[in-house]
Scaffold this active site. Structure first.
Site, PDB file in Angstrom:
ATOM      1  N   LYS A 118      16.159  24.983  12.986  1.00 31.24           N
ATOM      2  CA  LYS A 118      16.791  23.911  13.773  1.00 31.24           C
ATOM      3  C   LYS A 118      16.342  22.558  13.236  1.00 31.24           C
ATOM      4  CE  LYS A 118      13.034  24.016  17.142  1.00 31.24           C
ATOM      5  NZ  LYS A 118      12.626  23.914  18.529  1.00 31.24           N
ATOM      6  N   TYR A 176       4.255  -8.550   9.671  1.00 30.78           N
ATOM      7  CA  TYR A 176       4.555  -9.140  10.986  1.00 30.78           C
ATOM      8  C   TYR A 176       3.280  -9.396  11.796  1.00 30.78           C
ATOM      9  CZ  TYR A 176       9.510  -8.065  10.378  1.00 30.78           C
ATOM     10  OH  TYR A 176      10.804  -8.016   9.925  1.00 30.78           O
TER      11      TYR A 176
HETATM   12  C1  LIG Z   1      12.588  28.552  21.498  1.00 29.46           C
HETATM   13  C2  LIG Z   1      11.751  28.352  20.288  1.00 29.46           C
HETATM   14  N1  LIG Z   1      11.342  29.422  19.596  1.00 29.46           N
HETATM   15  C3  LIG Z   1      10.573  29.290  18.492  1.00 29.46           C
HETATM   16  C4  LIG Z   1      10.183  28.038  18.033  1.00 29.46           C
HETATM   17  C5  LIG Z   1       9.281  27.937  16.853  1.00 29.46           C
HETATM   18  O1  LIG Z   1       8.030  27.443  17.267  1.00 29.46           O
HETATM   19  P1  LIG Z   1       6.909  27.118  16.177  1.00 29.46           P
HETATM   20  O2  LIG Z   1       7.451  25.977  15.393  1.00 29.46           O
HETATM   21  O3  LIG Z   1       5.707  26.729  16.950  1.00 29.46           O
HETATM   22  O4  LIG Z   1       6.768  28.344  15.382  1.00 29.46           O
HETATM   23  C6  LIG Z   1      10.606  26.905  18.716  1.00 29.46           C
HETATM   24  C7  LIG Z   1      10.217  25.589  18.191  1.00 29.46           C
HETATM   25  O5  LIG Z   1      10.066  24.579  18.712  1.00 29.46           O
HETATM   26  C8  LIG Z   1      11.400  27.055  19.883  1.00 29.46           C
HETATM   27  O6  LIG Z   1      11.818  26.006  20.592  1.00 29.46           O
END
Ligand SMILES: Cc1ncc(COP(=O)(O)O)c(C=O)c1O
Length: 376
Positions: free
Chosen positions: A42, A270
């Site tokens: 993602k 700045y």
């Molecule tokens: C629903 C879900 N599963 C798995 C993961 C993976 O987690 P990690 O990056 O800690 O392995 C995430 C990441 O944010 C998540 O939201």
């Protein structure tokens, strides 16, 4: 020079992605958990490029891809990925038709979403594949334990009506970064009980999953039938006080594009929040908070040039930052903002300085920071 190579050369800053490191990390997760791995890609593969990471992760042995949204899942299909793809940020207003048509496995946390999925599947003449989400103590997504039996019964009815197949039940760990069985014991027992409720309702979920990276690496009991790993795929160690042999995949570089010598007392940037103590040489590096360098690094961040560490000086601007260097630094020198070689700043170092987590640093880079994929 090819257009891609030219664009990479002209970019003011670059994220170089080490695909050998990603493959190593996926193999590490497979070996540690002994279970199938869902590679979480993602947010554009945590800023590394979703399709590119997906290809490498699958070649290294991952069998599922995980994303948050329908758009992300459909983009993977458009990229040619035919493997199981799980999307978990699903609600009645999601583009369910597109998701079901593309064979995306959908998370479902409540009867409203289940109803919308079943109705859309019926209309499309297809069967939607669903994983029911149970809240096992994170108080984020998922059905509460009180609502769970009702959701399971509704899912059983939808399954019998032929519009839905419940292929899995799942949850997420809130405390897996804390070593020790106590941090995962409660959610694990709630999920196991939830899976039993689903079975008693007449469902036969093939997949039961809860482990994230920290679960997969530090809590073997949580691996169940599959692990969903994000951070570890990218080489981020997320278990407090432990390392698991992961290799960081990201290197962020820019270059020195201007040099100036300034007198003692000169205010930099700045608000003149920093004044040089003595005659100094300052280097301009064309990357700033608009590209994902946290402004919090203005006070104590550093870069590495030619193997030597130099401090960031003054307030980081939207597009540029200043570094106090020495006479050995030349115009055009490579500036390492994040790297994996000894002495180079790491994602975790940035996160600590900025009071955040590595995930936020990784996903914070903007599109001006070019992506360059290094394959062995
Ligand atoms: C629903 C879900 N599963 C798995 C993961 C993976 O987690 P990690 O990056 O800690 O392995 C995430 C990441 O944010 C998540 O939201």
């Amino acid at each position: 020079m090819s257009p891609v190579a030219l664009a990479a050369r002209r970019a003011l800053a670059t994220r170089s992605v080490d695909h050998a490191a990603i493959a190593h990390n996926v193999r590490t997760l497979l070996a540690a958990s002994g279970r199938p791995v869902m590679a979480v890609v993602k947010a554009n593969g945590f800023g590394h490029g979703a399709r590119e990471v997906a290809a490498t992760a699958l070649a290294a042995g991952a069998t599922w891809l995980g994303v948050a949204t329908v758009d992300e899942a459909v983009d993977l299909r458009a990229g040619g990925f035919a493997c199981p793809v799980f999307a978990w940020l699903i609600d009645p207003w999601s583009d369910l038709e597109s998701a079901i048509t593309h064979g995306i496995t959908l998370s479902c946390s409540n009867v409203e979403t289940l109803g919308a999925i079943a109705q859309t599947a019926r209309r499309s003449g297809l069967v939607a594949r669903v994983h029911l989400e149970l809240d096992t103590g994170m108080a984020r997504g998922g059905a509460t334990p009180a609502a769970w039996p009702g959701l399971c019964l509704a899912a059983r009815d939808a399954e019998q009506a032929g519009s839905v197949t419940v292929d899995g039940v799942w949850s997420h760990l809130a405390l897996a970064s804390v070593p020790g069985a106590h941090s995962v014991a409660h959610p694990l027992s709630v999920l196991r009980a939830g899976a039993a409720v689903a079975t008693a309702a007449g469902l036969s979920p093939a997949h039961v999953h809860i482990a994230n990276s920290a679960g997969a690496l530090a809590h073997p009991d949580t691996a169940l039938t599959m692990v969903r790993a994000g951070a570890a795929v990218y080489g981020i160690e997320t278990v407090d006080g432990e390392t698991h042999g992961l290799r960081p995949a990201l290197r962020v570089t820019s270059r020195v594009t201007q040099l100036r010598d300034v007198a003692a007392g000169t205010g930099v940037g700045y608000h003149h929040s920093y004044r040089v103590a003595a005659t100094s040489r300052l280097a301009l590096v064309p990357i700033g908070y608009g590209d994902g360098v946290p402004r919090a690094l203005s006070r104590s961040g550093r870069v590495v040039i030619d193997g030597r560490s130099f401090p960031i000086r003054g307030a980081i601007s939207m597009d540029q930052l200043m570094v106090e260097v020495d006479a050995g630094v030349r115009l055009g020198d490579e500036v390492v903002l994040i790297g994996a070689n000894p002495g180079e700043p790491t994602v975790t170092e940035w996160a600590t300085l900025a009071g955040t987590i590595p995930h936020e640093v990784l996903t914070g880079f903007g599109s001006r920071v070019a992506l360059d994929h290094l394959r062995a």
